[in-house]
Design an enzyme around this catalytic site. Structure first.
Site, PDB file in Angstrom:
ATOM      1  NE  ARG A  55      -2.873   0.712   3.332  1.00  0.00           N
ATOM      2  CZ  ARG A  55      -1.905   0.857   4.483  1.00  0.00           C
ATOM      3  NH1 ARG A  55      -1.328   1.962   4.685  1.00  0.00           N
ATOM      4  NH2 ARG A  55      -2.093  -0.179   5.529  1.00  0.00           N
ATOM      5  CE1 TYR A 107     -17.706  11.567 -15.099  1.00  0.00           C
ATOM      6  CE2 TYR A 107     -16.503  11.671 -12.956  1.00  0.00           C
ATOM      7  CZ  TYR A 107     -17.180  11.017 -13.608  1.00  0.00           C
ATOM      8  OH  TYR A 107     -17.752   9.818 -13.454  1.00  0.00           O
ATOM      9  CG  ASP A 176     -10.101  16.106 -14.560  1.00  0.00           C
ATOM     10  OD1 ASP A 176      -9.384  15.436 -15.614  1.00  0.00           O
ATOM     11  OD2 ASP A 176     -11.058  15.652 -14.078  1.00  0.00           O
ATOM     12  CE  LYS A 201     -13.156   7.934 -18.275  1.00  0.00           C
ATOM     13  NZ  LYS A 201     -13.020   8.287 -16.901  1.00  0.00           N
TER      14      LYS A 201
HETATM   15  C1  LIG Z   1     -12.770  14.445 -16.679  1.00  0.00           C
HETATM   16  C2  LIG Z   1     -13.026  13.028 -15.684  1.00  0.00           C
HETATM   17  N1  LIG Z   1     -12.491  13.270 -14.478  1.00  0.00           N
HETATM   18  C3  LIG Z   1     -12.536  12.211 -13.767  1.00  0.00           C
HETATM   19  C4  LIG Z   1     -13.137  11.101 -14.000  1.00  0.00           C
HETATM   20  C5  LIG Z   1     -13.305  10.241 -12.851  1.00  0.00           C
HETATM   21  O1  LIG Z   1     -12.372   8.893 -13.291  1.00  0.00           O
HETATM   22  P1  LIG Z   1     -12.666   7.438 -12.650  1.00  0.00           P
HETATM   23  O2  LIG Z   1     -13.881   7.252 -13.198  1.00  0.00           O
HETATM   24  O3  LIG Z   1     -11.555   6.761 -13.104  1.00  0.00           O
HETATM   25  O4  LIG Z   1     -12.948   7.690 -11.350  1.00  0.00           O
HETATM   26  C6  LIG Z   1     -13.909  11.202 -15.163  1.00  0.00           C
HETATM   27  C7  LIG Z   1     -14.619   9.698 -15.392  1.00  0.00           C
HETATM   28  O5  LIG Z   1     -15.523   9.830 -16.462  1.00  0.00           O
HETATM   29  C8  LIG Z   1     -13.670  11.901 -16.257  1.00  0.00           C
HETATM   30  O6  LIG Z   1     -14.413  12.163 -17.358  1.00  0.00           O
END
Ligand SMILES: Cc1ncc(COP(=O)(O)O)c(C=O)c1O
Length: 384
Positions: A55, A107, A176, A201
């Site tokens: 961890r 998001y 992000d 992604k």
């Molecule tokens: C722009 C963006 N940030 C964060 C996330 C969250 O990521 P995760 O689904 O890997 O937790 C997503 C998920 O679709 C996203 O599109």
């Protein structure tokens, strides 16, 4: 890790392929092995070879962390079990009473995390259009959260401009970078303090792993993130780290094709009688086009569109394509179609972040561009 290769000044592709530290010292394996060990032998009490308990750290994760940090131009990188776990760790840099400014149209899961879990922990959250940032910052504002391009409306935010205002008020800037990836833009170089990713992604790139990442050059933030990563424990397993790292090695090649295919799809949709609006930063009339030209190497692989037939047409389109798969997520080799209002962004219904019902989001994959254009054309033609 093995042979030391000085990657400073080398190209993005070279850093993607070699940034994890080179062949394994013990065996010469060219890929960092998947170290399936939850604990590591100590030579004497407190004396070990870099790892004690998985961890806190394991070699597969360390290799991935070095690799993505290098691509983001960061001194420190931390891998997490999901994008939201990475975001949660970053939000834990805040203390009760602190004010967080979030970009509207970020998001849906980010919005939900901030406005439910962290608001309950005493964080004051405002979701605003960041062009009005100056009007909402106050002495308690400690963090400004930027997503660019935004999900799902694909607005482009000027990272350097936001950073100038936020820093004047002593707030951290988090970007992000999931939609753009470090191949398209490197927010730390534009003034951001922390970059976060859903590695699920484009970085993973094959729709086979869920993961997250946070990177920074700020030693104090890094120390706190390391503490939360270990202390709260939302870490990825070694096989997940391996999968993300395998994706990272081909990021540049994939992004080039994602972006080129997206341009072909945009061209195919423009002027279509069923389409009210195409949203993509490549379009000269897109409000963020000029900022995109300055801040991004290419315009990205995500395309959104609004339909003339309203929500009914949007929902129908989502179930009529043959190559585009109806599914949440994005950034994989296969093209995906989704209805944000009912799917990824359902949690924003009734809030300031609610998305229009006539909106459809496309993640443009690596299939033959003509096939993607024809698939959408066929699906649009069949709409009632
Ligand atoms: C722009 C963006 N940030 C964060 C996330 C969250 O990521 P995760 O689904 O890997 O937790 C997503 C998920 O679709 C996203 O599109």
């Amino acid at each position: 890790m093995g042979r030391e290769l000085d990657l400073a000044g080398l190209g993005f592709e070279t850093r993607s392929v070699h940034g994890g530290g080179g062949p394994d010292v013990a065996t010469g394996a060219v890929n960092t092995p998947v170290y399936l060990s939850s604990t590591f032998e100590q030579d004497r009490v407190g004396e070990h070879r870099g790892f004690e308990y998985a961890r806190s750290g394991n070699p597969s994760r360390a290799s991935l962390e070095a690799n993505i940090a290098l691509l983001e131009g960061a001194d420190f990188g931390f891998a997490f079990a999901s994008g939201l776990a990475a975001e949660d760790a970053v939000l834990r840099l805040l203390s009760p009473g602190d004010h967080l400014v979030l970009q509207t149209d970020s998001y849906g899961g980010t919005y939900r995390l901030a406005t439910t879990i962290h608001r309950r922990a005493g964080i004051d959250v405002d979701a605003v259009d960041l062009s009005g940032l100056e009007d909402v910052v106050r002495p308690e504002t400690r963090m400004v959260w930027v997503e660019t391009p935004t999900n799902p409306l694909l607005q482009v935010i000027d990272i350097a401009a936001v950073a100038t205002i936020a820093h004047r008020h002593g707030a951290l800037v988090v970007v992000d970078n999931t939609f753009a990836t470090p191949w398209i833009q490197q927010p730390l170089g534009l003034g951001a303090d922390i970059v976060v990713h859903s590695t699920t992604k484009y970085l993973g790139g094959h729709s086979d792993v869920v993961g997250g990442f946070a990177a920074t050059n700020d030693a104090a933030c890094a120390e706190r993130l390391a503490f939360v990563q270990n202390g709260a424990g939302a870490v990825p397993g070694p096989f997940d780290c391996y999968l993300v790292q395998r994706g990272v090695k081909t990021l540049a090649l994939r992004m080039e094709r994602h972006c080129a295919n997206a341009l072909a799809v945009v061209e195919g949709l423009l002027g279509h009688p069923r389409v009210a609006q195409v949203l993509h930063p490549s379009l000269p009339d897109h409000p963020g086009h000029d900022v995109a030209l300055r801040q991004m190497r290419a315009f990205g692989g995500m395309v959104s569109l609004r339909l003339r037939g309203g929500e009914r047409a949007a929902l129908e389109l989502c179930s009529r394509t043959r190559i585009f798969t109806l599914a949440e997520s994005l950034g994989g080799v296969e093209s995906l179609i989704e209805h944000p209002g009912r799917m990824t962004h359902a949690s924003t219904a009734g809030t300031s972040n609610e998305v229009p019902g006539d909106l459809v989001r496309l993640s443009i994959g690596l299939e033959t561009a003509d096939d993607l254009v024809a698939d959408l054309d066929g699906a649009l033609a069949g709409l009632r």
